[in-house]
Design a protein around this motif. Structure first.
Motif, PDB file in Angstrom:
ATOM      1  N   PRO A 117     -11.456 -42.807 101.569  1.00  9.06           N
ATOM      2  CA  PRO A 117     -11.965 -44.156 101.823  1.00  9.06           C
ATOM      3  C   PRO A 117     -13.443 -44.196 102.211  1.00  9.06           C
ATOM      4  O   PRO A 117     -14.143 -45.163 101.875  1.00  9.06           O
ATOM      5  N   HIS A 118     -13.926 -43.172 102.925  1.00  6.83           N
ATOM      6  CA  HIS A 118     -15.318 -43.163 103.384  1.00  6.83           C
ATOM      7  C   HIS A 118     -16.178 -42.129 102.656  1.00  6.83           C
ATOM      8  O   HIS A 118     -17.276 -41.799 103.106  1.00  6.83           O
ATOM      9  N   ASP A 119     -15.697 -41.644 101.533  1.00  9.07           N
ATOM     10  CA  ASP A 119     -16.404 -40.577 100.815  1.00  9.07           C
ATOM     11  C   ASP A 119     -17.311 -41.114  99.715  1.00  9.07           C
ATOM     12  O   ASP A 119     -17.063 -42.180  99.137  1.00  9.07           O
ATOM     13  N   VAL A 120     -18.335 -40.317  99.435  1.00  2.69           N
ATOM     14  CA  VAL A 120     -19.232 -40.571  98.316  1.00  2.69           C
ATOM     15  C   VAL A 120     -19.171 -39.354  97.396  1.00  2.69           C
ATOM     16  O   VAL A 120     -19.349 -38.217  97.846  1.00  2.69           O
ATOM     17  N   GLN A 121     -18.892 -39.593  96.126  1.00  3.86           N
ATOM     18  CA  GLN A 121     -18.879 -38.522  95.122  1.00  3.86           C
ATOM     19  C   GLN A 121     -20.232 -38.513  94.423  1.00  3.86           C
ATOM     20  O   GLN A 121     -20.703 -39.547  93.945  1.00  3.86           O
ATOM     21  N   ILE A 122     -20.839 -37.337  94.368  1.00  2.00           N
ATOM     22  CA  ILE A 122     -22.203 -37.215  93.845  1.00  2.00           C
ATOM     23  C   ILE A 122     -22.226 -36.229  92.689  1.00  2.00           C
ATOM     24  O   ILE A 122     -21.748 -35.089  92.819  1.00  2.00           O
ATOM     25  N   ASP A 123     -22.768 -36.679  91.562  1.00  2.75           N
ATOM     26  CA  ASP A 123     -23.056 -35.769  90.460  1.00  2.75           C
ATOM     27  C   ASP A 123     -24.402 -35.116  90.759  1.00  2.75           C
ATOM     28  O   ASP A 123     -25.431 -35.801  90.806  1.00  2.75           O
ATOM     29  N   ILE A 124     -24.383 -33.812  90.999  1.00  2.00           N
ATOM     30  CA  ILE A 124     -25.583 -33.098  91.430  1.00  2.00           C
ATOM     31  C   ILE A 124     -26.517 -32.898  90.243  1.00  2.00           C
ATOM     32  O   ILE A 124     -26.098 -32.401  89.188  1.00  2.00           O
ATOM     33  N   ALA A 125     -27.772 -33.287  90.429  1.00  2.00           N
ATOM     34  CA  ALA A 125     -28.785 -33.080  89.388  1.00  2.00           C
ATOM     35  C   ALA A 125     -29.562 -31.789  89.625  1.00  2.00           C
ATOM     36  O   ALA A 125     -29.840 -31.038  88.683  1.00  2.00           O
ATOM     37  N   TYR A 126     -29.898 -31.534  90.905  1.00  2.00           N
ATOM     38  CA  TYR A 126     -30.688 -30.362  91.263  1.00  2.00           C
ATOM     39  C   TYR A 126     -30.262 -29.868  92.637  1.00  2.00           C
ATOM     40  O   TYR A 126     -29.843 -30.650  93.496  1.00  2.00           O
ATOM     41  N   CYS A 127     -30.408 -28.562  92.848  1.00  2.00           N
ATOM     42  CA  CYS A 127     -30.165 -27.981  94.169  1.00  2.00           C
ATOM     43  C   CYS A 127     -31.238 -26.956  94.460  1.00  2.00           C
ATOM     44  O   CYS A 127     -31.457 -26.022  93.667  1.00  2.00           O
ATOM     45  N   GLY A 128     -31.918 -27.117  95.585  1.00  2.00           N
ATOM     46  CA  GLY A 128     -32.927 -26.152  95.998  1.00  2.00           C
ATOM     47  C   GLY A 128     -32.296 -24.857  96.475  1.00  2.00           C
ATOM     48  O   GLY A 128     -31.128 -24.811  96.872  1.00  2.00           O
ATOM     49  N   VAL A 129     -33.087 -23.794  96.429  1.00  2.00           N
ATOM     50  CA  VAL A 129     -32.640 -22.464  96.836  1.00  2.00           C
ATOM     51  C   VAL A 129     -33.373 -22.085  98.121  1.00  2.00           C
ATOM     52  O   VAL A 129     -34.597 -21.962  98.133  1.00  2.00           O
ATOM     53  N   CYS A 130     -32.607 -21.925  99.194  1.00  2.00           N
ATOM     54  CA  CYS A 130     -33.151 -21.662 100.529  1.00  2.00           C
ATOM     55  C   CYS A 130     -32.964 -20.182 100.872  1.00  2.00           C
ATOM     56  O   CYS A 130     -32.012 -19.535 100.434  1.00  2.00           O
ATOM     57  N   HIS A 131     -33.884 -19.652 101.704  1.00  2.31           N
ATOM     58  CA  HIS A 131     -33.748 -18.259 102.144  1.00  2.31           C
ATOM     59  C   HIS A 131     -32.428 -18.053 102.894  1.00  2.31           C
ATOM     60  O   HIS A 131     -31.840 -16.968 102.853  1.00  2.31           O
ATOM     61  N   SER A 132     -31.946 -19.103 103.551  1.00  9.76           N
ATOM     62  CA  SER A 132     -30.654 -19.010 104.238  1.00  9.76           C
ATOM     63  C   SER A 132     -29.532 -18.679 103.267  1.00  9.76           C
ATOM     64  O   SER A 132     -28.553 -18.016 103.637  1.00  9.76           O
ATOM     65  N   ASP A 133     -29.656 -19.157 102.033  1.00 10.08           N
ATOM     66  CA  ASP A 133     -28.627 -18.874 101.036  1.00 10.08           C
ATOM     67  C   ASP A 133     -28.456 -17.369 100.854  1.00 10.08           C
ATOM     68  O   ASP A 133     -27.331 -16.859 100.746  1.00 10.08           O
ATOM     69  N   ILE A 134     -29.579 -16.656 100.816  1.00  8.83           N
ATOM     70  CA  ILE A 134     -29.526 -15.206 100.636  1.00  8.83           C
ATOM     71  C   ILE A 134     -28.857 -14.548 101.838  1.00  8.83           C
ATOM     72  O   ILE A 134     -27.963 -13.712 101.701  1.00  8.83           O
ATOM     73  N   HIS A 135     -29.321 -14.924 103.047  1.00 14.26           N
ATOM     74  CA  HIS A 135     -28.743 -14.329 104.263  1.00 14.26           C
ATOM     75  C   HIS A 135     -27.231 -14.522 104.302  1.00 14.26           C
ATOM     76  O   HIS A 135     -26.479 -13.598 104.633  1.00 14.26           O
ATOM     77  N   GLN A 136     -26.783 -15.758 103.970  1.00 11.05           N
ATOM     78  CA  GLN A 136     -25.358 -16.051 104.105  1.00 11.05           C
ATOM     79  C   GLN A 136     -24.537 -15.397 103.010  1.00 11.05           C
ATOM     80  O   GLN A 136     -23.524 -14.748 103.279  1.00 11.05           O
ATOM     81  N   VAL A 137     -24.960 -15.531 101.758  1.00 11.00           N
ATOM     82  CA  VAL A 137     -24.136 -15.029 100.658  1.00 11.00           C
ATOM     83  C   VAL A 137     -24.055 -13.504 100.674  1.00 11.00           C
ATOM     84  O   VAL A 137     -23.058 -12.928 100.220  1.00 11.00           O
ATOM     85  N   ARG A 138     -25.068 -12.842 101.242  1.00  8.85           N
ATOM     86  CA  ARG A 138     -25.058 -11.377 101.308  1.00  8.85           C
ATOM     87  C   ARG A 138     -24.530 -10.852 102.640  1.00  8.85           C
ATOM     88  O   ARG A 138     -24.658  -9.672 102.948  1.00  8.85           O
ATOM     89  N   SER A 139     -23.952 -11.738 103.456  1.00 10.90           N
ATOM     90  CA  SER A 139     -23.374 -11.358 104.755  1.00 10.90           C
ATOM     91  C   SER A 139     -24.398 -10.734 105.702  1.00 10.90           C
ATOM     92  O   SER A 139     -24.042  -9.950 106.585  1.00 10.90           O
TER      93      SER A 139
END
Length: 358
Positions: free
Chosen positions: A27-49
């Motif tokens: 009821p309170h959700d928004v569905q978004i078709d993603i056009a672009y996603c930035g790549v953050c240094h945090s992504d590397i830290h997290q995905v590589r444990s």
């Protein structure tokens, strides 16, 4: 709904195409078709444990922009077709003092856009390296930039708010001398924003070759931090220093540059600790060392509106999803000006058959 994504099955494995399932909008959700996603240094830290607690499969990505494709029955602030963004937060407790103050980023039960707890499969949140996302309306942000700039807006959802929030909190403005340490994904946004706020901006870099680039971003001066004479010329002259470097380094050299009552705020998050600072550097001039983490939802909206008003976007390099592993290696070498952004359409165009989750 099953959609295409890019993620990793373990910390020592490369990212690969995956199929994931998104919930139907509530009821309170928004569905978004993603056009672009930035790549953050945090992504590397997290995905590589490199940061503890990574849950797999891990789908990174918290710099999301796109268009609303559906809304729940009780959603009034958004409609299909709206340009929107999602940053680092997709849920929080909604009732603590921090949430009540619009500082959901400091809620003890904040849920990150990826690797956070959720009742949705597979039991943790999956981020923006994907075709679509479903988010509670409270955590959806309106994008007022022209659609032609949408890809370059994506990094504002993390790099932008991470630098905007401390600049605002410490009331940076005309008459202030502000240092920005590091000229990368965070630092280049810090320079742009501090300049737009009216401060005198000094960029610090270890590389003399970045002088012209820093000035093009809005720096009034550039200091090579490895040059002792250049550093000494700025002793006790800064009101505020924003340190964006995500690697351990000597903090004491920058404390000496702060005026009495000056503050250095850390926003870079290294995988291992900084060397312990010399306490007397703080005591003798009543200096402060602080930290800051992204921003709450109201402040993130304020940042987006400020950037739209001042014509500020990130400097980006667009990549396909299947270039993400190479992009990570380039980020670690500092070989990007200044933020990679994944074009989500490339997920559907990939030739590699995806693995299936669950």
């Amino acid at each position: 709904m099953t959609i295409k994504a890019y993620g990793a099955q373990a910390g020592d494995l490369p990212l690969e195409p995956l199929d994931i399932v998104r919930r139907a909008p509530g009821p309170h959700d928004v569905q978004i078709d993603i056009a672009y996603c930035g790549v953050c240094h945090s992504d590397i830290h997290q995905v590589r444990s490199e940061w503890a607690g990574t849950l797999y499969p891990c789908i990174p990505g918290h710099e999301i922009v796109g268009r609303v494709s559906a809304v729940g029955a009780h959603v009034s602030g958004f409609k299909p077709g709206d340009l929107v963004g999602v940053g680092c937060i997709v849920d929080s407790c909604k009732h603590c003092d921090d949430c009540a103050a619009g500082l959901e980023n400091y809620c003890d039960n904040m849920v990150g856009t990826y690797n956070g707890p959720t009742p949705d499969a597979p039991g943790h949140t999956l981020g923006g390296y994907s075709e679509q996302i479903v988010v509670h309306e409270r955590y959806v942000l309106r994008v007022r930039h022209p659609e032609s700039e949408l890809a370059a807006v994506a990094p504002l959802l993390c790099a932008g708010i991470t630098t905007y929030s401390p600049l605002r909190h410490w009331k940076v403005g005309p008459g202030h001398k502000v240092g920005v340490v590091g000229i990368g994904g965070l630092g280049h946004m810090g320079i742009k924003l501090a300049h737009a706020m009216g401060a005198h901006v000094v960029a610090f870099t270890t590389s003399p070759s970045k002088r012209d680039a820093a000035k093009a971003l809005g720096a009034d001066e550039v200091v090579v931090s490895r040059d002792a004479d250049e550093m000494a010329a700025h002793t006790q002259s800064f009101d505020f220093i924003l340190n964006t470097v995500a690697a351990p380094h000597d903090l004491d050299a920058f404390f000496a540059l702060l005026k009495r009552d000056g503050t250095m705020t850390l926003v870079g998050a290294p995988a291992t600790p900084h060397p312990s600072p010399e306490v007397f550097s703080l005591i003798m001039k009543r200096r402060s060392l602080a930290g800051s983490m992204i921003g709450g939802i109201p402040e993130t909206q304020e940042m987006l509106d400020f950037c739209a008003e001042h014509g500020i976007v990130a400097d980006i390099e667009m990549i396909r999803a299947d270039q993400i592993n190479e992009a990570y290696e380039r980020m670690l070498r500092g070989d990007v000006k200044y933020r990679f952004v994944i074009e989500t359409a490339s997920l559907a165009a990939g030739d590699t058959p995806p693995a299936r989750l669950g």
